[in-house]
Design a protein around this motif. Structure first.
Motif, PDB file in Angstrom:
ATOM      1  N   PRO B 150      30.886  38.028  39.136  1.00 45.20           N
ATOM      2  CA  PRO B 150      31.521  37.042  40.022  1.00 45.20           C
ATOM      3  C   PRO B 150      33.025  37.272  40.039  1.00 45.20           C
ATOM      4  O   PRO B 150      33.763  36.701  39.247  1.00 45.20           O
ATOM      5  CB  PRO B 150      31.174  35.700  39.369  1.00 45.20           C
ATOM      6  CG  PRO B 150      30.912  36.015  37.942  1.00 45.20           C
ATOM      7  CD  PRO B 150      30.437  37.434  37.874  1.00 45.20           C
ATOM      8  N   TRP B 151      33.469  38.134  40.922  1.00 45.49           N
ATOM      9  CA  TRP B 151      34.841  38.650  40.885  1.00 45.49           C
ATOM     10  C   TRP B 151      35.907  37.567  40.806  1.00 45.49           C
ATOM     11  O   TRP B 151      36.858  37.683  40.035  1.00 45.49           O
ATOM     12  CB  TRP B 151      35.089  39.547  42.101  1.00 45.49           C
ATOM     13  CG  TRP B 151      34.188  40.729  42.081  1.00 45.49           C
ATOM     14  CD1 TRP B 151      32.991  40.848  42.737  1.00 45.49           C
ATOM     15  CD2 TRP B 151      34.357  41.920  41.327  1.00 45.49           C
ATOM     16  NE1 TRP B 151      32.416  42.055  42.439  1.00 45.49           N
ATOM     17  CE2 TRP B 151      33.221  42.743  41.580  1.00 45.49           C
ATOM     18  CE3 TRP B 151      35.347  42.395  40.465  1.00 45.49           C
ATOM     19  CZ2 TRP B 151      33.069  43.993  40.997  1.00 45.49           C
ATOM     20  CZ3 TRP B 151      35.189  43.644  39.900  1.00 45.49           C
ATOM     21  CH2 TRP B 151      34.068  44.427  40.160  1.00 45.49           C
ATOM     22  N   LEU B 152      35.747  36.519  41.607  1.00 43.56           N
ATOM     23  CA  LEU B 152      36.796  35.490  41.646  1.00 43.56           C
ATOM     24  C   LEU B 152      36.577  34.420  40.592  1.00 43.56           C
ATOM     25  O   LEU B 152      37.485  33.669  40.248  1.00 43.56           O
ATOM     26  CB  LEU B 152      36.848  34.846  43.036  1.00 43.56           C
ATOM     27  CG  LEU B 152      37.221  35.784  44.176  1.00 43.56           C
ATOM     28  CD1 LEU B 152      37.080  35.078  45.514  1.00 43.56           C
ATOM     29  CD2 LEU B 152      38.638  36.312  44.002  1.00 43.56           C
ATOM     30  N   GLY B 153      35.358  34.335  40.064  1.00 41.37           N
ATOM     31  CA  GLY B 153      35.061  33.299  39.083  1.00 41.37           C
ATOM     32  C   GLY B 153      35.279  33.749  37.652  1.00 41.37           C
ATOM     33  O   GLY B 153      35.095  32.996  36.712  1.00 41.37           O
ATOM     34  N   ASN B 154      35.700  35.001  37.504  1.00 41.25           N
ATOM     35  CA  ASN B 154      35.875  35.569  36.182  1.00 41.25           C
ATOM     36  C   ASN B 154      37.380  35.644  35.890  1.00 41.25           C
ATOM     37  O   ASN B 154      38.132  36.200  36.684  1.00 41.25           O
ATOM     38  CB  ASN B 154      35.232  36.971  36.216  1.00 41.25           C
ATOM     39  CG  ASN B 154      35.359  37.708  34.915  1.00 41.25           C
ATOM     40  OD1 ASN B 154      36.390  37.671  34.257  1.00 41.25           O
ATOM     41  ND2 ASN B 154      34.298  38.394  34.547  1.00 41.25           N
ATOM     42  N   SER B 155      37.795  35.088  34.745  1.00 41.04           N
ATOM     43  CA  SER B 155      39.242  34.959  34.545  1.00 41.04           C
ATOM     44  C   SER B 155      39.936  36.307  34.321  1.00 41.04           C
ATOM     45  O   SER B 155      41.147  36.402  34.487  1.00 41.04           O
ATOM     46  CB  SER B 155      39.546  34.008  33.395  1.00 41.04           C
ATOM     47  OG  SER B 155      38.892  34.446  32.240  1.00 41.04           O
ATOM     48  N   THR B 156      39.187  37.356  33.942  1.00 38.98           N
ATOM     49  CA  THR B 156      39.871  38.650  33.811  1.00 38.98           C
ATOM     50  C   THR B 156      39.966  39.376  35.146  1.00 38.98           C
ATOM     51  O   THR B 156      40.930  40.097  35.390  1.00 38.98           O
ATOM     52  CB  THR B 156      39.168  39.589  32.805  1.00 38.98           C
ATOM     53  OG1 THR B 156      37.765  39.432  32.964  1.00 38.98           O
ATOM     54  CG2 THR B 156      39.589  39.305  31.389  1.00 38.98           C
ATOM     55  N   GLY B 240      44.657  29.752  42.138  1.00 46.21           N
ATOM     56  CA  GLY B 240      45.258  29.972  40.829  1.00 46.21           C
ATOM     57  C   GLY B 240      44.244  30.105  39.698  1.00 46.21           C
ATOM     58  O   GLY B 240      44.584  30.515  38.601  1.00 46.21           O
ATOM     59  N   GLY B 241      43.003  29.780  39.953  1.00 46.96           N
ATOM     60  CA  GLY B 241      42.004  29.766  38.892  1.00 46.96           C
ATOM     61  C   GLY B 241      41.223  31.045  38.777  1.00 46.96           C
ATOM     62  O   GLY B 241      41.564  32.009  39.448  1.00 46.96           O
ATOM     63  N   PRO B 242      40.154  31.103  37.993  1.00 49.32           N
ATOM     64  CA  PRO B 242      39.704  30.034  37.089  1.00 49.32           C
ATOM     65  C   PRO B 242      40.677  29.793  35.928  1.00 49.32           C
ATOM     66  O   PRO B 242      41.276  30.755  35.453  1.00 49.32           O
ATOM     67  CB  PRO B 242      38.362  30.571  36.573  1.00 49.32           C
ATOM     68  CG  PRO B 242      38.400  32.031  36.799  1.00 49.32           C
ATOM     69  CD  PRO B 242      39.310  32.279  37.953  1.00 49.32           C
ATOM     70  N   GLY B 243      40.772  28.553  35.507  1.00 46.65           N
ATOM     71  CA  GLY B 243      41.838  28.168  34.573  1.00 46.65           C
ATOM     72  C   GLY B 243      43.147  28.356  35.303  1.00 46.65           C
ATOM     73  O   GLY B 243      43.304  27.870  36.414  1.00 46.65           O
ATOM     74  N   ASN B 244      44.048  29.105  34.671  1.00 45.92           N
ATOM     75  CA  ASN B 244      45.272  29.453  35.386  1.00 45.92           C
ATOM     76  C   ASN B 244      45.371  30.959  35.538  1.00 45.92           C
ATOM     77  O   ASN B 244      46.444  31.506  35.739  1.00 45.92           O
ATOM     78  CB  ASN B 244      46.496  28.940  34.620  1.00 45.92           C
ATOM     79  CG  ASN B 244      46.571  27.432  34.653  1.00 45.92           C
ATOM     80  OD1 ASN B 244      46.414  26.825  35.703  1.00 45.92           O
ATOM     81  ND2 ASN B 244      46.765  26.817  33.502  1.00 45.92           N
ATOM     82  N   SER B 245      44.213  31.624  35.470  1.00 47.84           N
ATOM     83  CA  SER B 245      44.237  33.078  35.326  1.00 47.84           C
ATOM     84  C   SER B 245      44.812  33.825  36.524  1.00 47.84           C
ATOM     85  O   SER B 245      45.299  34.931  36.376  1.00 47.84           O
ATOM     86  CB  SER B 245      42.837  33.599  35.016  1.00 47.84           C
ATOM     87  OG  SER B 245      41.986  33.286  36.093  1.00 47.84           O
TER      88      SER B 245
END
Lengths: 296, 294
Positions: B150-156, B240-245
């Motif tokens: 999940p490209w956009l849902g993964n903080s890295t 800006g997410g997930p988190g603030n990544s």
């Protein structure tokens, strides 16, 4: 023109002579490079092509088979997108873009006229003031502009966008037009002055008509900016019925949820005017971008 | 008689510009620095003076550091890809052999530049979608399904996915700017190099590169400035997410002001953005000698 033709017709004949030297290796590298160019073109084009094709599909079809062509072409996606809000965003964008263009080019050309025709200390100050405007960017001004527009009751009106767009487009437009105005021969305006022409007449009858190419460039650059601007359009306009296409599409996405075909149709409608502009006025656009080295 | 010599036309002609730039560019700039010293909200316009508190906050703000690092990543990747790759691409397209196809490729590469960022970002929402996304199903197709994520849902991967989309959109623009400056290089330079026996790669490094030095520098500055200001792409794709990544300075500023309603600190962040971008803009104005006659 003739010269260019001769050049073109001679260069294929030089290719074979090169080929005879190291034929296989060169041809191989050329093919590899060509394949590289082609695959990059596919990477660029495929998503756009996918957007176009999928805009005719239903949600189920997009979900179950992403790659396939639509089994049944749903043209009604377009009429649905149009009636569900895109038409209003579209006309708002046309209105805001057209007003921005007229004001920017007119005011910009007037300033460029003064800045190219006169020379004194105040002109230098005015020129510096204009160029300094290039350093500013919408992100930094967002909060103060929000305050100013709230106090003046302009927030949530199209004027909030038009006035700020004009301000942010002016420095670049003035610099572009001024560079062109500097090349207008002095003799033209001198003879016009002798014939009793006013300063305004010189601007309106001589400078503006002569500078048509750069005016077209400025019009296109301004259109490109105003049609696509996102940040101000999102923050300064709240009412859904006043939104322009870039911010309107966000409302559209949230409202539609799973009606992907309709959303994609809306995206295609938003894209078409700019692609048409690119195809017809490529030359002017590229020159403007190159000379102004893009801002925003 | 002398009084009449003061011409009214130039003043009248300059007036609208001065008003527009003054009201919407210079006053907001000053206002923004002024606001950095206050605590205030969008809803009540009363401001409370808090001195340098908002600037101190900047030094302990972890989100701002993440954002700054992301902006730097944005800048580095954009410079590498857009400036270097675009220069090579431009040189290839201007090469004798490829010139007959160049027109088609040029228009194709330039197309995304013309498309509104909200359309592009929504489209890449589909590309990166974990279930139906084009990227994941392409990886599956070529047998690399273990790379799918999940490209956009993964903080890295979120910030890199956003950066990748930006490259996709704007590489054509920088390529076009390079093409324009390569076309200005006198042809005899290439002919001379060819007679000296220089191959294509040699000609690229000893003729093209030095000849487009100025354009390269300007494109570099434009790219870096753009990376400091980047807002639209990450805002629409990830907020800006997930988190603030995938936070950037501009999104942090926007959220602090319009979501958390801390307008004072948002102004401080805006001042930081201004200082960073103004440095590069100043160098750019100096280098491109804007406003100076030939």
């Amino acid at each position: 023109m003739i010269k260019a033709n001769v050049k073109k017709s001679t260069f294929p004949s030089t290719v074979p002579t090169n080929k005879t030297k190291i034929p296989i290796q060169t041809r191989l590298t050329k093919n590899i490079v060509f394949l590289g160019l082609l695959s990059f073109a596919i990477i660029i084009l495929y998503p756009l092509f996918w957007m176009l094709i999928s805009s005719f599909k239903s949600y189920q079809e997009i979900y179950s088979n992403v790659w396939a062509f639509p089994t049944e072409w749903k043209f009604e996606n377009y009429s649905l997108a149009w009636s569900k809000g895109i038409s209003s965003y579209f006309f708002n964008s046309v209105y805001v873009t057209a007003s921005t263009i007229i004001l920017t080019v007119l005011i910009g050309a007037m300033a460029a006229f003064v800045l190219s025709r006169y020379k004194n200390r105040w002109i230098d100050v005015a020129l510096l003031f204009t160029i300094g405007g290039l350093m500013m960017n919408p992100q930094v001004a967002l909060i103060p502009l929000f305050e100013i527009l709230t106090i003046t009751n302009l927030i949530d009106t199209h004027w909030a966008l038009i006035l700020t767009y004009v301000a942010y487009r002016l420095p670049l437009t003035i610099i572009l037009i001024r560079t062109f105005f500097l090349t207008v021969p002095k003799e033209l305006s001198e003879s016009a002055l002798m014939d009793g022409c006013t300063e305004f007449g010189i601007f309106w009858r001589i400078y503006l008509p002569i500078s048509l190419p750069i005016v077209v460039t400025s019009v296109i650059l301004t259109a490109y900016f105003a049609w696509n601007e996102f940040l101000f359009a999102t923050v300064f306009i709240n009412s859904s019925e006043l939104k322009t296409i870039p911010s309107g599409l966000m409302v559209f996405r949230d409202a539609l949820r799973t009606d992907w075909g309709v959303l994609l149709s809306g995206m295609v409608i938003a894209t078409v005017p700019m692609i048409v502009l690119l195809i017809f006025l490529q030359k002017y656009l590229v020159r403007g971008l190159a000379e102004g080295s893009v801002k925003g | 008689m002398k009084v009449k010599k003061v011409k009214i036309t130039p003043i009248l002609f300059m007036l609208p510009t001065v008003l527009f730039l003054g009201l919407f560019i210079y006053i907001p700039l000053i206002q923004n620095f002024y606001n950095s010293f206050f605590e205030f909200s969008v809803f009540s316009q009363s401001k409370e003076f808090v001195g340098l508190t908002k600037f101190q906050q900047l030094f302990v703000d972890e989100v701002a550091i993440i954002a700054l690092v992301n902006n730097v990543k944005y800048a580095i990747i954009s410079v590498l890809l857009q400036v270097f790759f675009a220069l090579v691409l431009a040189a290839i397209l201007e090469d004798k052999f490829f010139r007959r196809f160049a027109h088609v490729f040029r228009v194709i590469y330039f197309m995304p530049v013309m498309i509104s960022i909200s359309v592009i970002a929504l489209l890449f929402g589909f590309v990166y979608n974990p279930q139906i996304g084009l990227l994941n199903s392409f990886l599956e197709l070529i047998g690399l399904e273990q790379w799918a994520k999940p490209w956009l849902g993964n903080s890295t991967t979120a910030i890199y996915s956003v950066i990748a989309m930006s490259q996709w959109q704007s590489i054509g623009l920088i390529t076009m700017l390079f093409i324009v400056s390569i076309q200005k290089i006198p042809k005899d330079l290439y002919e001379a190099a060819e007679i000296d026996g220089a191959g294509k790669i040699r000609r690229f490094f000893s003729v093209t590169v030095p000849q487009v030095k100025e354009a390269t520098f300007v494109n570099l500055l434009v790219t870096v400035t753009g990376s400091i200001l980047v807002f639209n792409e990450p805002y629409i794709l990830t907020n800006g997410g997930p988190g603030n990544s995938s936070m950037t300075l501009a999104i942090h500023m926007y959220q602090t002001g319009f979501v958390k309603d801390d307008m004072g600190y948002a102004s401080t962040l805006a001042s930081l953005i201004f200082l960073l971008s103004a440095i590069f803009a100043l160098i750019q104005i100096k280098v491109s000698k804007t406003g100076k006659e030939e």
